[in-house]
Design a protein around this motif. Sequence first.
Motif, mmCIF file in Angstrom:
data_model
loop_
_atom_site.group_PDB
_atom_site.id
_atom_site.type_symbol
_atom_site.label_atom_id
_atom_site.label_comp_id
_atom_site.label_asym_id
_atom_site.label_seq_id
_atom_site.Cartn_x
_atom_site.Cartn_y
_atom_site.Cartn_z
ATOM 1 N N ARG A 88 0.840 -1.207 0.000
ATOM 2 C CA ARG A 88 0.000 0.000 0.000
ATOM 3 C C ARG A 88 0.874 1.256 0.000
ATOM 4 N NH1 ARG A 88 -4.095 2.246 4.656
ATOM 5 N NH2 ARG A 88 -4.970 3.878 3.327
ATOM 6 N N GLN A 340 -0.750 4.758 -0.498
ATOM 7 C CA GLN A 340 -0.274 5.840 0.382
ATOM 8 C C GLN A 340 1.199 6.071 0.103
ATOM 9 O OE1 GLN A 340 -1.826 6.443 4.365
ATOM 10 N NE2 GLN A 340 -2.972 7.377 2.724
ATOM 11 N N TYR A 343 3.626 6.504 4.292
ATOM 12 C CA TYR A 343 2.884 5.518 5.079
ATOM 13 C C TYR A 343 3.799 5.074 6.209
ATOM 14 C CZ TYR A 343 -0.126 1.297 5.558
ATOM 15 O OH TYR A 343 -0.962 0.306 5.986
#
Length: 345
Positions: A88, A340, A343
């Motif tokens: 992510r 993201q 992150y």
Amino acid sequence: MPNKPQMAEDIYILGIESSCDDTAAAVLCNGKILSNIVATQKVHQQYGGVVPELASRAHQQNIVPVIHQAIAKANIGKKDISAIAFTRGPGLMGSLLVGTSFAKSLSMGLGIPLIEVNHMQAHILAHFIEEDNFKKPEFPFLAMTISGGHTQIVKVNDYFTMEVIGETMDDAVGEAFDKSAKILGLPYPGGPLIDKYAKEGDPKAFKFPKPKVGGLDFSFSGFKTAVLYFVEKQTKEDPDFIEKNLKDICASIQYTIVEILMDKLKKAVKETGIKQVAIGGGVSANSGIRNALYDAEKRYKWQCFIPKFEYTTDNAAMIAIAGHYKYIKQEFSDFSTTAQARYKI
Ligand code: KG4
Ligand code: ZN
């Protein structure tokens, strides 16, 4: 969100990594590697660094064949996959979006859970990939993640309970290697080349300054400038200076960088009392830091965890092992999850 599955007897995780310039996919069964495929993008070499737009375009081209190859090599069918783990963040937004969108679509299409993974946690969790004759660290341990984008010392209390206790204030250590290499006229990424030449050079031939940064934090921007001024001054006096001294310059650069890293690691061990030390990230392939840790095992009685070369630079096996442990905890993501670029661990 897809239905939570019955815990299968065998857990098959497909991991997908696309945070920077490597498109990667891997399949693990119960934490063991069945396949681990990486397509490294060569397009950036001519620019001396990663060009984000070109990286995301290359990911788009590579992602389908890389995932196909990972599933084929694992000798399983898509139906066998228990869950899909993907990076992510942190990373380049355009690159992350390719992996994130693909993972979401595949999870939706197959009706299996989606698991988001933090790339920096994954570099650390790579030490938990099931391998014969490989010891895993026990909690708590210290991990130093050293890559082209990050330099952190992390106190790892549990699989997903991690605390950053030191990090770079500016450049990452991989950038210090790559930018120094660029100054010497070496192609990108220059870290492995500095390592190669350093092996035949004298580490004490030239002296570079170590930054004065408090606590467990790092700074590498001044180091790069010091290398630049040094090389400019020397080549003014002798235009062939680099050519004549390349091995010694590389050895001296590597020696200084390794000292900077080891000084902070020693401090972290002293402050926390934890003597289990793991490294991860692209720069953990460096022979200088590896040897320094082997030495610390003997000299300071540390227990060091040094990853296999294939798990140092970006790969999807590390994403899949992080996914494996989240799968066991039944920690799944829903389709509203987004990439993201920044992150935190
Ligand atoms: O983890 P990684 O593949 O990508 C990022 O997340 O950044 O790390 C890439 C970095 C590059 O800066 C590369 O030069 C460095 O790792 N690197 C090395 C070596 N192998 C890779 N640096 C020094 N010595 C090496 N042997
Ligand atoms: Zn990385």
